[in-house]
Design a protein around this motif. Structure first.
Motif, mmCIF file in Angstrom:
data_model
loop_
_atom_site.group_PDB
_atom_site.id
_atom_site.type_symbol
_atom_site.label_atom_id
_atom_site.label_comp_id
_atom_site.label_asym_id
_atom_site.label_seq_id
_atom_site.Cartn_x
_atom_site.Cartn_y
_atom_site.Cartn_z
ATOM 1 N N LYS A 16 0.840 -1.219 0.000
ATOM 2 C CA LYS A 16 0.000 0.000 0.000
ATOM 3 C C LYS A 16 0.864 1.254 0.000
ATOM 4 O O LYS A 16 0.580 2.225 -0.701
ATOM 5 C CB LYS A 16 -0.934 0.006 1.236
ATOM 6 C CG LYS A 16 -1.905 -1.154 1.278
ATOM 7 C CD LYS A 16 -2.752 -1.140 2.532
ATOM 8 C CE LYS A 16 -1.955 -1.358 3.803
ATOM 9 N NZ LYS A 16 -1.363 -2.714 3.925
ATOM 10 N N GLY A 17 1.936 1.243 0.816
ATOM 11 C CA GLY A 17 2.808 2.417 0.920
ATOM 12 C C GLY A 17 3.361 2.813 -0.434
ATOM 13 O O GLY A 17 3.323 3.978 -0.822
ATOM 14 N N GLY A 40 3.170 -0.653 8.897
ATOM 15 C CA GLY A 40 4.513 -0.332 8.413
ATOM 16 C C GLY A 40 4.423 -0.228 6.911
ATOM 17 O O GLY A 40 4.214 -1.230 6.237
ATOM 18 N N THR A 42 6.211 0.804 3.462
ATOM 19 C CA THR A 42 7.553 1.031 2.934
ATOM 20 C C THR A 42 7.505 1.792 1.612
ATOM 21 O O THR A 42 6.748 1.429 0.718
ATOM 22 C CB THR A 42 8.251 -0.329 2.674
ATOM 23 O OG1 THR A 42 7.989 -1.179 3.785
ATOM 24 C CG2 THR A 42 9.740 -0.155 2.470
ATOM 25 N N ASN A 329 4.349 -6.777 -6.530
ATOM 26 C CA ASN A 329 5.255 -7.916 -6.364
ATOM 27 C C ASN A 329 5.077 -9.002 -7.419
ATOM 28 O O ASN A 329 5.343 -10.170 -7.167
ATOM 29 C CB ASN A 329 5.091 -8.527 -4.949
ATOM 30 C CG ASN A 329 5.664 -7.625 -3.878
ATOM 31 O OD1 ASN A 329 6.856 -7.673 -3.599
ATOM 32 N ND2 ASN A 329 4.822 -6.789 -3.294
ATOM 33 N N ASP A 331 6.983 -9.358 -9.754
ATOM 34 C CA ASP A 331 8.355 -9.836 -9.955
ATOM 35 C C ASP A 331 8.742 -10.949 -8.978
ATOM 36 O O ASP A 331 9.673 -11.706 -9.248
ATOM 37 C CB ASP A 331 9.342 -8.660 -9.826
ATOM 38 C CG ASP A 331 9.184 -7.943 -8.489
ATOM 39 O OD1 ASP A 331 8.062 -7.481 -8.185
ATOM 40 O OD2 ASP A 331 10.176 -7.853 -7.740
ATOM 41 N N SER A 411 2.794 -3.715 -10.437
ATOM 42 C CA SER A 411 4.047 -3.236 -9.866
ATOM 43 C C SER A 411 5.080 -4.353 -9.922
ATOM 44 O O SER A 411 4.800 -5.496 -9.560
ATOM 45 C CB SER A 411 3.789 -2.780 -8.428
ATOM 46 O OG SER A 411 4.998 -2.590 -7.741
#
Ligand code: GDP
Ligand code: IMO
Ligand code: MG
Length: 422
Positions: A16-17, A40, A42, A329, A331, A411
């Motif tokens: 989300k960050g 958290g 990132t 992610n 990748d 992404s």
């Protein structure tokens, strides 16, 4: 862009960050509406890594107003150190940050109770972040909470704190834990209150004014759909509404002012903490951990990993009203020859195409998988949809279709540039 609520469609840590940071370019205001420093988020800017816990990820861009809304529970000492940490990294924090005066605060007895209750639960523990989130929301609901507006009023704070420490020390003693020193907590929190006072305001009125000006607002969800106190895998959840409705109650911006909901989901599944995770799988877990990925941004714990679970994400589309999807992610699956996707759960003779409410039953469910050919090509350099291997495109399209929303972003790495608008 219009007023957008961004939610996690899985069990948190969906990226989300990163997506908020990308979308903030188009926004004027970014608001956190629930959760606390259990989150958290990132964000990478070049080689620099930033982990945001309470402050909206929009803080990293210039001229964006960042708001910590009324629905957030704030650890004031934690917030001071987060501001100081950002300043050390040359991030400007001043008038661009506003904190709701009605947000409740997390006190040391919340953290201590959080820890003690986990010990009491033994093997049934939740695996919380031990940030005192559950007890703080508990006090809010029980109407014995202390709010930012109290913290910045020294006489009122002292009076309220005295009573709360007295009661909580009795509970802590009964649990065999050390009681807290009123004097010490008062001094520490008074200092944080003085530091934070310039940031505190009526954010409901402020957001209303922003809406009337025509500002674009981005609502930054924390945690994920299946950690929602109502819609998650209770009791293995957090204590706030992590689903899209929480953005309204947690900010005071009405539902008819919201334009769309973006769901963020990983191309696979992760969860940190205890509770059911139907597609959990050792092979993908070892692979991702071996690549140095999937360690918690707040507690550093290794995240549990599994195959993509479209039953869960479809359920998330239902309860959040997800319009658009950001898949992160992608990748992470670059080296996997055969990729599995869960399309239903089997439990004895029963089949589920939604997430059953009974966490124990869910833990007993067997995933029904379909298989996809892996693309076995690095994707992290792809800049456009066309540059992605055809099999990666087919996979992303398929999981978006199974989830039931439009594919918006793919992404392929943590950096801003590794973002493909579809
Ligand atoms: P959040 O809590 O949803 O903001 O997610 P976290 O920051 O806790 O965890 C997501 C992790 O994935 C972070 O380390 C991000 O930098 C990273 N990340 C996000 N998107 C991508 C991506 O597309 N590829 C890779 N390799 N990492 C990503
Ligand atoms: P972001 O915003 C992943 C999990 C904890 C635990 C449960 C309850 O980074 O996605 P709590 O401390 O909230 O009482 O813990 O919720 N949890 C998260 N998991 N990402 C998060 O936030 C989380 N915040 C809480 O691990 O299982
Ligand atoms: Mg996270």
């Amino acid at each position: 862009m219009s007023n957008t609520i961004l939610v996690g469609a899985q069990w948190g840590d969906e990226g989300k960050g990163k997506i908020i940071d990308v979308l903030t370019e188009q926004a004027d205001v970014v608001v956190r509406t629930q959760g606390g420093n259990n989150a958290g988020h990132t964000v990478y800017l070049g080689p620099k890594k930033y982990v945001l816990h309470l402050i909206p990820s929009g803080i990293l861009r210039k001229n964006k107003l960042c708001v910590i809304g009324n629905g957030v529970v704030i650890d004031p000492v934690g917030l001071v150190s987060e501001i100081e940490g950002l300043k050390k990294l040359n991030v400007k924090v001043g008038k661009n940050l506003v904190v709701s005066e009605t947000a409740h605060i997390v006190l040391p007895y919340h953290r201590e109770l959080d820890a003690q209750r986990e010990v009491l639960k033994g093997k049934n523990k939740i695996g919380t972040t031990k940030r005192g989130i559950g007890p703080a929301y508990g006090d809010k609901a029980a109407r014995v909470g202390i709010r930012m507006i109290d913290l910045i009023n020294p006489a009122r704070f002292e009076e309220k704190l005295k009573l709360r420490i007295k009661e909580n020390n009795e509970v802590l003693k009964a649990l065999g834990a050390k009681p807290l020193s009123f004097k010490k907590v008062l001094a520490e929190y008074r200092a944080a209150g003085d530091y934070l006072k310039p940031y505190v305001a009526n954010t409901v009125v402020l957001l209303h004014q922003a809406t009337r000006r025509g500002d674009t607002i981005l609502f930054e969800g924390a945690q994920g759909t299946f950690l929602d106190i109502d819609h998650g895998t209770y009791p293995y959840v957090t204590s706030s509404n992590t689903t899209s409705g929480g953005a309204c109650t947690g900010s005071g911006v009405a539902p008819n002012r919201m334009d769309e909901v973006v769901g963020v989901m990983k191309a696979y599944t992760t969860r940190v903490g205890e509770g059911p995770l139907p597609t959990e799988n050792a092979e993908i877990s070892d692979l991702l951990h071996g690549m140095g990925r999937e360690f918690g941004a707040t507690t550093g714990r290794a995240r549990r990993c599994g195959w993509f679970d479209s039953v869960a994400t479809r359920h998330a589309t239902m309860v959040n009203g997800i319009d658009k999807l950001a898949i992160t992610n992608l990748d992470g699956l670059d080296t996997v020859a055969t990729i599995k996707v869960c399309v239903a759960y089997r439990h004895g003779k029963d089949h589920f195409d939604f997430v059953p409410n009974d966490a124990q039953l869910l833990a007993e469910c067997e995933p029904v998988y379909v298989e996809f050919d892996g693309w076995l090509t690095p994707t992290d350099k792809a800049k456009t949809w066309k540059e992605l291997p055809p099999k990666a495109r087919a996979y992303a399209k398929a999981i978006a279709e199974l989830t039931g929303a439009e594919l918006f972003i793919a992404s392929v790495g943590p950096a801003r540039e590794q973002t493909i608008f579809v």
